[in-house]
Motif scaffolding. Structure first.
Motif, PDB file in Angstrom:
ATOM      1  N   CYS A 314       0.814  -1.219   0.000  1.00 47.14           N
ATOM      2  CA  CYS A 314       0.000   0.000   0.000  1.00 47.14           C
ATOM      3  C   CYS A 314       0.847   1.269   0.000  1.00 47.14           C
ATOM      4  CB  CYS A 314      -0.922   0.020   1.215  1.00 47.14           C
ATOM      5  SG  CYS A 314      -2.153  -1.308   1.250  1.00 47.14           S
ATOM      6  N   HIS A 315       1.897   1.284   0.814  1.00 47.79           N
ATOM      7  CA  HIS A 315       2.667   2.510   1.007  1.00 47.79           C
ATOM      8  C   HIS A 315       3.771   2.684  -0.032  1.00 47.79           C
ATOM      9  CE1 HIS A 315       0.698   3.518   4.821  1.00 47.79           C
ATOM     10  NE2 HIS A 315       0.669   2.214   5.025  1.00 47.79           N
ATOM     11  N   MET A 316       4.137   1.594  -0.724  1.00 51.59           N
ATOM     12  CA  MET A 316       5.089   1.637  -1.834  1.00 51.59           C
ATOM     13  C   MET A 316       4.518   0.822  -2.987  1.00 51.59           C
ATOM     14  SD  MET A 316       8.730   1.060   0.154  1.00 51.59           S
ATOM     15  CE  MET A 316       9.699   1.363  -1.329  1.00 51.59           C
ATOM     16  N   PRO A 317       3.411   1.263  -3.562  1.00 55.79           N
ATOM     17  CA  PRO A 317       2.721   0.448  -4.565  1.00 55.79           C
ATOM     18  C   PRO A 317       3.591   0.169  -5.786  1.00 55.79           C
ATOM     19  CG  PRO A 317       1.904   2.705  -4.586  1.00 55.79           C
ATOM     20  CD  PRO A 317       2.781   2.582  -3.386  1.00 55.79           C
ATOM     21  N   LYS A 318       3.422  -1.020  -6.344  1.00 52.46           N
ATOM     22  CA  LYS A 318       4.191  -1.409  -7.523  1.00 52.46           C
ATOM     23  C   LYS A 318       3.542  -0.865  -8.796  1.00 52.46           C
ATOM     24  CE  LYS A 318       6.324  -5.539  -5.567  1.00 52.46           C
ATOM     25  NZ  LYS A 318       6.519  -7.014  -5.680  1.00 52.46           N
ATOM     26  N   LEU A 319       4.382  -0.445  -9.721  1.00 49.06           N
ATOM     27  CA  LEU A 319       3.898   0.094 -10.988  1.00 49.06           C
ATOM     28  C   LEU A 319       3.422  -1.022 -11.896  1.00 49.06           C
ATOM     29  CD1 LEU A 319       6.700   2.740 -11.667  1.00 49.06           C
ATOM     30  CD2 LEU A 319       4.375   3.166 -10.865  1.00 49.06           C
ATOM     31  N   ASP A 320       2.445  -0.711 -12.718  1.00 49.34           N
ATOM     32  CA  ASP A 320       1.895  -1.699 -13.647  1.00 49.34           C
ATOM     33  C   ASP A 320       2.792  -1.899 -14.864  1.00 49.34           C
ATOM     34  OD1 ASP A 320      -0.342  -2.086 -12.070  1.00 49.34           O
ATOM     35  OD2 ASP A 320      -1.475  -0.484 -13.044  1.00 49.34           O
ATOM     36  N   GLU A 321       3.627  -0.898 -15.166  1.00 46.13           N
ATOM     37  CA  GLU A 321       4.475  -1.002 -16.351  1.00 46.13           C
ATOM     38  C   GLU A 321       5.947  -1.055 -15.953  1.00 46.13           C
ATOM     39  OE1 GLU A 321       5.039   3.112 -18.331  1.00 46.13           O
ATOM     40  OE2 GLU A 321       3.009   3.113 -17.521  1.00 46.13           O
ATOM     41  N   GLU A 322       6.758  -1.550 -16.869  1.00 49.92           N
ATOM     42  CA  GLU A 322       8.179  -1.633 -16.610  1.00 49.92           C
ATOM     43  C   GLU A 322       8.829  -0.258 -16.734  1.00 49.92           C
ATOM     44  OE1 GLU A 322       9.865  -4.545 -19.182  1.00 49.92           O
ATOM     45  OE2 GLU A 322       8.863  -6.225 -18.194  1.00 49.92           O
ATOM     46  N   VAL A 323       9.842  -0.013 -15.895  1.00 52.29           N
ATOM     47  CA  VAL A 323      10.530   1.279 -15.915  1.00 52.29           C
ATOM     48  C   VAL A 323      12.026   1.072 -15.729  1.00 52.29           C
ATOM     49  CG1 VAL A 323       8.594   2.656 -15.067  1.00 52.29           C
ATOM     50  CG2 VAL A 323      10.152   1.579 -13.431  1.00 52.29           C
ATOM     51  N   ILE A 324      12.801   2.057 -16.200  1.00 50.68           N
ATOM     52  CA  ILE A 324      14.228   2.093 -15.916  1.00 50.68           C
ATOM     53  C   ILE A 324      14.387   2.692 -14.515  1.00 50.68           C
ATOM     54  CG2 ILE A 324      16.429   3.099 -16.598  1.00 50.68           C
ATOM     55  CD1 ILE A 324      15.341   3.194 -19.460  1.00 50.68           C
ATOM     56  N   ILE A 325      15.234   2.082 -13.696  1.00 49.50           N
ATOM     57  CA  ILE A 325      15.355   2.578 -12.321  1.00 49.50           C
ATOM     58  C   ILE A 325      16.710   3.216 -12.033  1.00 49.50           C
ATOM     59  CG2 ILE A 325      13.658   0.946 -11.448  1.00 49.50           C
ATOM     60  CD1 ILE A 325      16.027  -0.640 -10.244  1.00 49.50           C
ATOM     61  N   GLY A 326      17.602   3.272 -13.037  1.00 44.24           N
ATOM     62  CA  GLY A 326      18.891   3.912 -12.811  1.00 44.24           C
ATOM     63  C   GLY A 326      19.624   4.151 -14.108  1.00 44.24           C
ATOM     64  N   GLN A 327      20.443   5.169 -14.122  1.00 41.48           N
ATOM     65  CA  GLN A 327      21.228   5.449 -15.308  1.00 41.48           C
ATOM     66  C   GLN A 327      22.177   4.285 -15.588  1.00 41.48           C
ATOM     67  OE1 GLN A 327      23.048   9.361 -15.267  1.00 41.48           O
ATOM     68  NE2 GLN A 327      21.401  10.145 -13.974  1.00 41.48           N
ATOM     69  N   ASN A 328      22.320   3.972 -16.864  1.00 40.68           N
ATOM     70  CA  ASN A 328      23.149   2.855 -17.328  1.00 40.68           C
ATOM     71  C   ASN A 328      22.615   1.500 -16.873  1.00 40.68           C
ATOM     72  OD1 ASN A 328      25.112   4.516 -18.660  1.00 40.68           O
ATOM     73  ND2 ASN A 328      25.924   5.029 -16.628  1.00 40.68           N
ATOM     74  N   ALA A 329      21.350   1.481 -16.475  1.00 39.14           N
ATOM     75  CA  ALA A 329      20.718   0.202 -16.131  1.00 39.14           C
ATOM     76  C   ALA A 329      20.566  -0.628 -17.399  1.00 39.14           C
ATOM     77  CB  ALA A 329      19.366   0.444 -15.481  1.00 39.14           C
TER      78      ALA A 329
END
Length: 606
Positions: A314-329
């Motif tokens: 609830c407090h850190m809900p997960k996103l429904d779509e994929e995302v980049i989480i860091g540069q050069n990931a």
């Protein structure tokens, strides 16, 4: 001398209570047993004059890279980029969900800059000067955890406020409050509950009593090489080399961070209660100041329960779509848990936004967006429905039903918080014929006894028949003398605790569970006399006098207030002598936001 100080403080409050007029029509307060009949309330609205002073906290340097921790800006260098790193479409609006950006406006990030926290700690230090070390340790361990752990590891003195000589007023030991960005402890403290604290938290003792009340452990590098300090995360295949080379942390999977037990380290807090004179109580009594984790553990939301969901769900809900989480990931990540740390304290967030210069807050942060997200989040916390009623003998009768949708009590946590019902009845011409629970501009609620006399409290109602009666869901704590107290340290039991339980938390079986503290459960009328108050639900019957047969519109709002006005009245009695109390009073008076709406229901009855 210490005892005399406590007596003077008691006399100051007692004098206020005795000086001002008795208002017998103010509501259903109680001076002892929460089930007793309504008693006259004493008006203490005449408080010490406000001095109107404001804090002058320095801004910190959040890009530090220390031996044990790194600042949030050091992490955000790679984990913030609204164009390239993390953005997603929600409700057809593209928004930045960068880790640092999401976190920086949360109450977690600002835990050490919270002016209400400053005021409460300063008030407790004023009340119990003999317990200075205990208060500093217990309060800083979770509000400034990196500084607390650094001080322990390096043997540094750590206190929130300066220790001043009683002889000549000189500073004996400096506190965080007067430090600047040139001080290592200050920078560690003012980063709040920060990235490298949580992501280095060891999982070995999580879920045990030793891990709670600030018992988290940060072991650091197990090889002796500082670049091998762990950076735990949710993914099994992190970019190890890049983070180690650029940030000095060894990325690795740590599934323990995605458990409720990691949150329990600070959100289950037991304190050792003391007397009003600051002496330990016989038997070393433990008071469950907050038990958010235990509430969840005994609910349908616990592991294996029919509504299983951990805190992060609830407090850190997960996103429904994929995302980049860091540069050069290497690529996009699925099921990324947002670092918004959603909560309900929009009032203090509003203060941080509007008094940012005084509180040393970094400029340009999107507090308005964070407040809007938390406001929407709060609307999912409970559901209000009306049971159709009717008019008989000039009395309109109906039921208001409340269901708690959270995995903990509502409200949960610190005892200044309250949830209450605001109910209105309008006739066919739109004229109001009844209103219970109207909030004033100053945050007080019409008819609520503690908002006139903070030594009393509003009883728990099963039936409401008067505008001077208001259903307030809250925790009221008592001291060793059996009187109401607003102090954490002086609290040893609950005079009233009718906070809405989560689904699956049966108030009767909880009382019989000897593995839980005696101070955990439901207390007062809600426990002993209200059979429909249980398992996340409550029903309140309203019987309203009306002019006669007509078509009436009934509306019921469930509202949340993070800092109750009655609690503030008690706090303000120290504003004349305690600077941080007056500072918060000035900020509060300069703030217009007082509460939030959780849910509303409306129905036409006749």
């Amino acid at each position: 001398m210490y005892f005399e100080k406590r007596v003077l403080h008691t006399l100051r409050i007692t004098g206020l209570l005795a000086t001002f007029s008795v208002l017998s029509a103010c509501g259903g307060g109680s001076s002892g047993d929460p089930g007793e009949e309504e008693v006259p309330i004493t008006d203490i609205t005449h408080l010490p004059a406000a001095r109107n002073i404001l804090p002058e906290l320095a801004r910190s340097e959040a890009s530090f890279e220390g031996v044990h921790y790194s600042g949030s800006d050091a992490c955000s260098t790679c984990h913030n980029d609204p164009d390239m790193v993390v953005s997603t479409a929600v409700k057809d609006v593209t928004r930045d969900v960068s880790i640092g950006t999401a976190w920086e406006t949360s109450m977690m990030a600002n835990a050490t800059r919270d002016p209400y926290w400053h005021a409460v700690v300063a008030a407790e230090l004023d009340n119990f000067p003999g317990l200075e070390d205990t208060i500093n340790d217990k309060c800083i361990v979770c509000h400034a955890p990196m500084a607390h752990d650094l001080a322990e590891k390096e043997g540094l003195d750590l206190r929130l406020f300066d220790k001043v000589s009683e002889v000549d007023g000189s500073v004996i030991q400096q506190g965080l409050y007067s430090m600047t960005e040139t001080d290592e402890l200050f920078n560690h403290a003012m980063d709040g509950v920060s990235c490298s604290l949580c992501h280095q938290m060891d999982g070995t003792n999580l879920g045990t009593e030793a891990s709670m009340s600030g018992g988290y452990e940060v072991v650091g590098s197990v090889t002796g090489d500082n670049d091998d300090r762990p950076a735990y995360g949710q993914y099994a295949d992190p970019e190890v080399g890049y983070m180690r080379q650029n940030a000095g942390f060894l990325a690795q999977q740590g599934l323990h961070l995605s458990t409720s037990e990691s949150c329990a380290t600070c959100h289950n807090l037991n304190v050792h209660a003391v007397s009003e004179e600051g002496l330990a109580l016989e038997g070393d009594a433990v008071f469950a100041e907050q038990a958010v984790y235990s509430e969840w553990e005994n609910s349908d939301y616990a592991v294996g329960g029919p509504k299983e969901a951990n805190c992060q769900s609830c407090h850190m809900p997960k996103l429904d779509e994929e995302v980049i989480i860091g540069q050069n990931a290497p690529g996009k990540r699925p099921d990324f848990a947002e670092h918004t740390f959603l909560g309900a304290n929009t009032v203090v967030q509003d203060m941080l936004m509007n008094f940012g210069d005084e509180l040393g807050v970094k400029p340009g942060m999107d507090f308005a967006g964070s407040i809007a997200r938390n406001r929407e989040f709060l609307k999912t916390a409970a559901t209000v429905t009306l049971t159709e009623g009717g008019v008989i003998d000039n009395t309109l009768s109906f039921d208001v039903n409340i269901e708690n949708n959270t995995g903990h009590r509502l409200p949960s946590g610190y005892h200044s918080r309250r949830v209450y019902l605001h109910v209105q009845v309008l006739d066919s011409s739109g004229e109001q014929v009844f209103e219970s629970g109207k909030i004033r501009a100053d945050g007080s609620i019409v008819g609520v006894s503690e908002d006139v006399d903070p030594a009393t409290w509003e009883i728990h109602y099963q039936t409401i028949t008067s505008e001077t009666q208001v259903q307030v869901y809250q925790a009221i704590t008592g001291n060793s003398d059996g009187d109401r107290t607003h102090s954490v340290l002086a609290s040893s039991f609950y005079l009233k605790d009718n906070r809405l339980t989560p689904a699956g938390m049966d108030k009767n079986s909880i009382r019989d569970d000897n593995t839980l503290p005696d101070t955990f459960g439901v207390f007062g009328v809600a426990m002993d006399d209200d059979s429909d108050f249980n398992n996340g639900k409550d029903t309140v019957t309203y019987r309203v006098s009306v002019p006669g047969s007509d078509i009436y519109t009934v509306s019921a709002e469930l509202r949340y207030q993070p800092i109750s006005y009655g609690h503030l009245l008690d706090l303000w009695t120290q504003s004349e002598t305690v600077d941080q109390v007056d500072m918060f009073r000035t900020i509060y008076d300069g703030t217009t936001l007082r509460d939030e709406v959780i849910d509303t229901s409306s129905q036409i009855m006749q």
